[in-house]
Scaffold this motif. Structure first.
Motif, PDB file in Angstrom:
ATOM      1  N   LYS A   5      40.877  47.236  55.144  1.00 15.76           N
ATOM      2  CA  LYS A   5      41.102  46.781  53.765  1.00 15.76           C
ATOM      3  C   LYS A   5      42.290  45.815  53.678  1.00 15.76           C
ATOM      4  CE  LYS A   5      43.777  50.808  52.302  1.00 15.76           C
ATOM      5  NZ  LYS A   5      43.784  51.976  51.427  1.00 15.76           N
ATOM      6  N   TYR A   6      43.118  45.772  54.706  1.00 20.52           N
ATOM      7  CA  TYR A   6      44.261  44.853  54.749  1.00 20.52           C
ATOM      8  C   TYR A   6      43.970  43.608  55.574  1.00 20.52           C
ATOM      9  CZ  TYR A   6      46.636  48.967  52.963  1.00 20.52           C
ATOM     10  OH  TYR A   6      46.994  50.044  52.200  1.00 20.52           O
ATOM     11  N   ARG A   7      42.712  43.386  55.915  1.00 26.78           N
ATOM     12  CA  ARG A   7      42.326  42.262  56.770  1.00 26.78           C
ATOM     13  C   ARG A   7      42.841  40.925  56.233  1.00 26.78           C
ATOM     14  NH1 ARG A   7      39.002  38.288  58.131  1.00 26.78           N
ATOM     15  NH2 ARG A   7      37.971  38.308  60.145  1.00 26.78           N
ATOM     16  N   ARG A   8      42.713  40.717  54.939  1.00 26.87           N
ATOM     17  CA  ARG A   8      43.147  39.466  54.314  1.00 26.87           C
ATOM     18  C   ARG A   8      44.630  39.195  54.578  1.00 26.87           C
ATOM     19  NH1 ARG A   8      44.701  38.874  48.408  1.00 26.87           N
ATOM     20  NH2 ARG A   8      44.861  36.634  48.151  1.00 26.87           N
ATOM     21  N   PHE A   9      45.458  40.223  54.474  1.00 26.53           N
ATOM     22  CA  PHE A   9      46.898  40.068  54.675  1.00 26.53           C
ATOM     23  C   PHE A   9      47.251  39.856  56.144  1.00 26.53           C
ATOM     24  CE2 PHE A   9      46.293  42.534  50.811  1.00 26.53           C
ATOM     25  CZ  PHE A   9      46.990  41.738  49.907  1.00 26.53           C
ATOM     26  N   VAL A  57      48.977  30.648  52.290  1.00 24.83           N
ATOM     27  CA  VAL A  57      47.723  31.028  52.952  1.00 24.83           C
ATOM     28  C   VAL A  57      47.029  32.133  52.162  1.00 24.83           C
ATOM     29  CG1 VAL A  57      46.704  32.058  55.026  1.00 24.83           C
ATOM     30  CG2 VAL A  57      48.412  30.261  55.245  1.00 24.83           C
ATOM     31  N   LEU A  58      47.786  33.123  51.701  1.00 22.10           N
ATOM     32  CA  LEU A  58      47.185  34.188  50.891  1.00 22.10           C
ATOM     33  C   LEU A  58      46.534  33.617  49.627  1.00 22.10           C
ATOM     34  CD1 LEU A  58      49.788  37.084  51.001  1.00 22.10           C
ATOM     35  CD2 LEU A  58      47.418  37.179  51.780  1.00 22.10           C
ATOM     36  N   THR A  59      47.160  32.628  49.037  1.00 27.63           N
ATOM     37  CA  THR A  59      46.677  32.063  47.783  1.00 27.63           C
ATOM     38  C   THR A  59      45.464  31.165  47.967  1.00 27.63           C
ATOM     39  OG1 THR A  59      48.935  32.132  46.916  1.00 27.63           O
ATOM     40  CG2 THR A  59      47.365  30.696  45.776  1.00 27.63           C
TER      41      THR A  59
END
Length: 79
Positions: A5-9, A57-59
């Motif tokens: 679930k933290y893959r994006r981060f 990058v997160l955005t």
């Protein structure tokens, strides 16, 4: 291992870490050349670059993924 679930981060961390490191090194070398103290200059530039790159990058990742989906042809289904 980190939960999926933290893959994006995790993705954003590694992308920002590597890209900011490479780009800050290239730009530091371009601006001052291979001078004495380049390691210190580069690490200072990298620390600033990373603090900006990670939230960027997160955005922008979701928008870049949508843009990529628009310009890349989907694989055809086997008939």
């Amino acid at each position: 291992m980190i939960d999926s679930k933290y893959r994006r981060f995790v993705f954003a961390f590694f992308m920002a870490f590597m890209m900011s490191g490479i780009m800050s090194l290239v730009i530091s070398l371009f601006n001052v050349g291979p001078v004495a103290g380049i390691l210190r200059i580069w690490l200072r530039a990298w620390s600033l670059a990373f603090t900006i790159a990670y939230p960027v990058v997160l955005t922008i990742t979701p928008s870049v993924q949508r843009l990529t989906d628009r310009v890349v042809r989907k694989p055809e289904s086997p008939a």
